[in-house]
Design an enzyme around this catalytic site. Sequence first.
Site, PDB file in Angstrom:
ATOM      1  N   GLU A 198      37.686   3.863  -2.526  1.00  0.00           N
ATOM      2  CA  GLU A 198      38.879   4.599  -2.950  1.00  0.00           C
ATOM      3  C   GLU A 198      38.958   4.797  -4.459  1.00  0.00           C
ATOM      4  O   GLU A 198      39.113   3.836  -5.215  1.00  0.00           O
ATOM      5  CB  GLU A 198      40.136   3.860  -2.487  1.00  0.00           C
ATOM      6  N   GLU A 255      50.979   6.370   2.944  1.00  0.00           N
ATOM      7  CA  GLU A 255      51.034   5.187   2.089  1.00  0.00           C
ATOM      8  C   GLU A 255      51.997   5.472   0.938  1.00  0.00           C
ATOM      9  O   GLU A 255      51.588   5.826  -0.164  1.00  0.00           O
ATOM     10  CB  GLU A 255      49.636   4.842   1.563  1.00  0.00           C
TER      11      GLU A 255
END
Length: 249
Positions: A132, A230
């Site tokens: 990520e 998220e």
Amino acid sequence: MKLSVCVDAVYMGKPIEEAVRKVKEAGLDTIEFWTWEDKDVELLEKLHNEGIRIAAFCTGFISLVEEGEREKYIESLKKTIETAKRLGCRVLISQTGQELPISREKQHKSMVEGLKACVPYLEESGITLVVEPLNTRVDHAGYYLSSSDEAAEIMKEVGSPYVKMLFDIYHQQIMEGDLIRRIKEYIPYIGHFHAAGNPGRHELYQSEVDYGKVFAAIQETGYEGCVGLEYFPLDDPEKGLAFAKKLTD
């Protein structure tokens, strides 16, 4: 594509069972979370066996850019893979670590070599590791990987379908923008998405990003994985989930 609710964010501080109940009431059946070592894995396994899909969770937060940490990283990954098998999870999320006071070329190389060393364990398990990029302007100062462009180069060098990037729309809007073009170009190297409104990291309807157009672009690519919600809600969590669900119906 399918929505996944990051319960550690959307339902921060709530017990997992309560969060899962709320997710189901919203008409969704897929969750993800950050760390697993602080969770009741037996409870998660029970929820999985009752029909809750667990889309993704994180490996240990061990540096990939620091060569001396590689064995520790791999050992942590192996333990996380065993937990993922129990939970029917096919995607694991990895951060890269903070930038070191050495050349970026050496850190890039360490990451590529470290990820290549992980491939046999991922292939054996059938689990994909997604690396990520994060934004360094607002939330993660000093983090090594902030660019989806560099992440795509890393994926190309690793050369395995079991190592991809996590394209976090919130982070990449802050760092790069040009979201739809990048998503379409890099979709072969993307194994998971995250979404949140920017600025603020709240619901998708509180955002400068037109999530209707971004989600449509993702669907046009034929992507069949999950988009993880998220964010930290300002309103009742169910309102934000209903909005996101409507974008994908």
